[in-house]
Design an enzyme around this catalytic site. Sequence first.
Site, PDB file in Angstrom:
ATOM      1  N   LEU A 101      11.919   9.241 -12.352  1.00  0.00           N
ATOM      2  CA  LEU A 101      12.202   8.622 -13.657  1.00  0.00           C
ATOM      3  C   LEU A 101      12.930   7.291 -13.528  1.00  0.00           C
ATOM      4  CD1 LEU A 101      13.477  11.916 -15.333  1.00  0.00           C
ATOM      5  CD2 LEU A 101      11.316  10.762 -15.865  1.00  0.00           C
ATOM      6  N   SER A 161      12.353  -4.429   1.332  1.00  0.00           N
ATOM      7  CA  SER A 161      13.579  -3.950   0.686  1.00  0.00           C
ATOM      8  C   SER A 161      13.950  -2.522   1.097  1.00  0.00           C
ATOM      9  CB  SER A 161      13.395  -3.997  -0.833  1.00  0.00           C
ATOM     10  OG  SER A 161      12.447  -3.037  -1.267  1.00  0.00           O
ATOM     11  N   GLY A 171       0.880  -1.176   0.000  1.00  0.00           N
ATOM     12  CA  GLY A 171       0.000   0.000   0.000  1.00  0.00           C
ATOM     13  C   GLY A 171       0.909   1.215   0.000  1.00  0.00           C
ATOM     14  N   LYS A 172       0.648   2.146  -0.891  1.00  0.00           N
ATOM     15  CA  LYS A 172       1.575   3.265  -1.050  1.00  0.00           C
ATOM     16  C   LYS A 172       1.716   4.102   0.221  1.00  0.00           C
ATOM     17  CE  LYS A 172       0.444   3.347  -5.930  1.00  0.00           C
ATOM     18  NZ  LYS A 172       1.547   2.497  -6.364  1.00  0.00           N
ATOM     19  N   ASP A 193       7.659   4.792  -3.540  1.00  0.00           N
ATOM     20  CA  ASP A 193       7.251   4.983  -2.140  1.00  0.00           C
ATOM     21  C   ASP A 193       8.467   5.183  -1.244  1.00  0.00           C
ATOM     22  OD1 ASP A 193       4.656   4.571  -3.019  1.00  0.00           O
ATOM     23  OD2 ASP A 193       4.702   2.429  -2.544  1.00  0.00           O
ATOM     24  N   ASN A 236      16.763   9.748  -3.985  1.00  0.00           N
ATOM     25  CA  ASN A 236      17.132   8.867  -5.109  1.00  0.00           C
ATOM     26  C   ASN A 236      17.986   7.707  -4.621  1.00  0.00           C
ATOM     27  OD1 ASN A 236      16.066  10.063  -7.425  1.00  0.00           O
ATOM     28  ND2 ASN A 236      17.917  11.263  -7.891  1.00  0.00           N
ATOM     29  N   ALA A 239       1.247   3.284   3.473  1.00  0.00           N
ATOM     30  CA  ALA A 239       2.006   2.590   4.506  1.00  0.00           C
ATOM     31  C   ALA A 239       3.471   2.436   4.099  1.00  0.00           C
ATOM     32  CB  ALA A 239       1.377   1.223   4.777  1.00  0.00           C
TER      33      ALA A 239
HETATM   34  O1  RIB Z   1       3.658   1.452  -4.796  1.00  0.00           O
HETATM   35  C1  RIB Z   1       3.693   0.088  -4.558  1.00  0.00           C
HETATM   36  C2  RIB Z   1       2.429  -0.366  -3.903  1.00  0.00           C
HETATM   37  O2  RIB Z   1       1.375  -0.176  -4.807  1.00  0.00           O
HETATM   38  C3  RIB Z   1       2.371  -1.829  -3.541  1.00  0.00           C
HETATM   39  O3  RIB Z   1       2.855  -2.097  -2.254  1.00  0.00           O
HETATM   40  C4  RIB Z   1       0.915  -2.180  -3.722  1.00  0.00           C
HETATM   41  O4  RIB Z   1       0.273  -2.420  -2.508  1.00  0.00           O
HETATM   42  C5  RIB Z   1       0.309  -0.990  -4.450  1.00  0.00           C
HETATM   43  O5  RIB Z   1      -0.491  -0.257  -3.649  1.00  0.00           O
HETATM   44 NA    NA Z   2      12.282  -3.712  -3.894  1.00  0.00          NA
END
Ligand code: RIB
Ligand code: NA
Length: 309
Positions: free
Chosen positions: A223, A297, A40-41, A256, A282, A43
Amino acid sequence: EDVSVVVVGSCMTDLVSQAPRLPKAGETIHGHRFFIGFGGKGANQCVQAARLGAKTAMVCKVGRDVFGNDYIQNFKNNGISTAYAEQTENAATGAASIIVNDTGENAIVIVAGANMLLGQEELQRALTAIVNAKVLVCQLEINPDTSLQALRMARENHVKTIFNPAPAIVDLCSDFFKASDVFCCNESEAELLTGMSVTSVEDASQVGLELLNNGCGSVIVTLGPQGCVVCQPTNTAPKHIPTTAVTAADTTGAGDSFIGALAFYMAHYPTMPLEEMARRANLVAAVSVQTVGTQTSFPFQKDLPTELF
Ligand code: RIB
Ligand code: NA
């Protein structure tokens, strides 16, 4: 309240299959690995900011189900305040079906579920944390009205805002720009938002200026291996910030990681030039692409060169 970064956003359980390539419509292919992760972006961004050393709180909604219970524990394991991480009986925890190919690219379908039930009432309960934060971060995996309202609440209280219009929508209301100190998107989101094609640093600079015209403080277009472009009204020319070359294992969540890092720098180094924050973000994101998974990661402060702090 000593929370420096508040994220109002999404939680998803990532169901990830690694396969040699992405399947075509109607096709079944063999993959070689499956795993479940926390994603999820919203979190993801919160976790990255926390791992760099920010005191964070997550304003979100998950289901009262196994995935939701595990997610709350995941926030605790990452030192993130769960005071505004609520659970609901009325929808399931958000889920993301993700396929990653051998070159680290991905395709994702999200079912937002409980994320869509985050609204006005929940924001009111988190009001004190939001207005006392240094930085507020929002995306588009929850009800857009909730994101916009959170950005406005922050703005009215002189809290810096980062808005990540992901996943992008074609007719994004211009109010989102006016409520964003930093408007940060990737190349495909920039294409959707402007109708311009983005295949080079030059295109990204053009599109960045176009987005800037909508009234946000600054624009960053990420990018991937090319780093990012930073556009600021005071600087005449957009600035390309390259990144280090790495071998990508899984680029999912790299954006993210970048945004979480940016939030950390904005909160903890408020006088640092945005271009320098972007350069450092970056490098944090480049670490994340080198191993599989999203949050799994994301590096901790202790794993990174001291020059980044
Ligand atoms: O940006 C990556 C995320 O996008 C993933 O973790 C997935 O849950 C989606 O929301
Ligand atoms: Na990764």
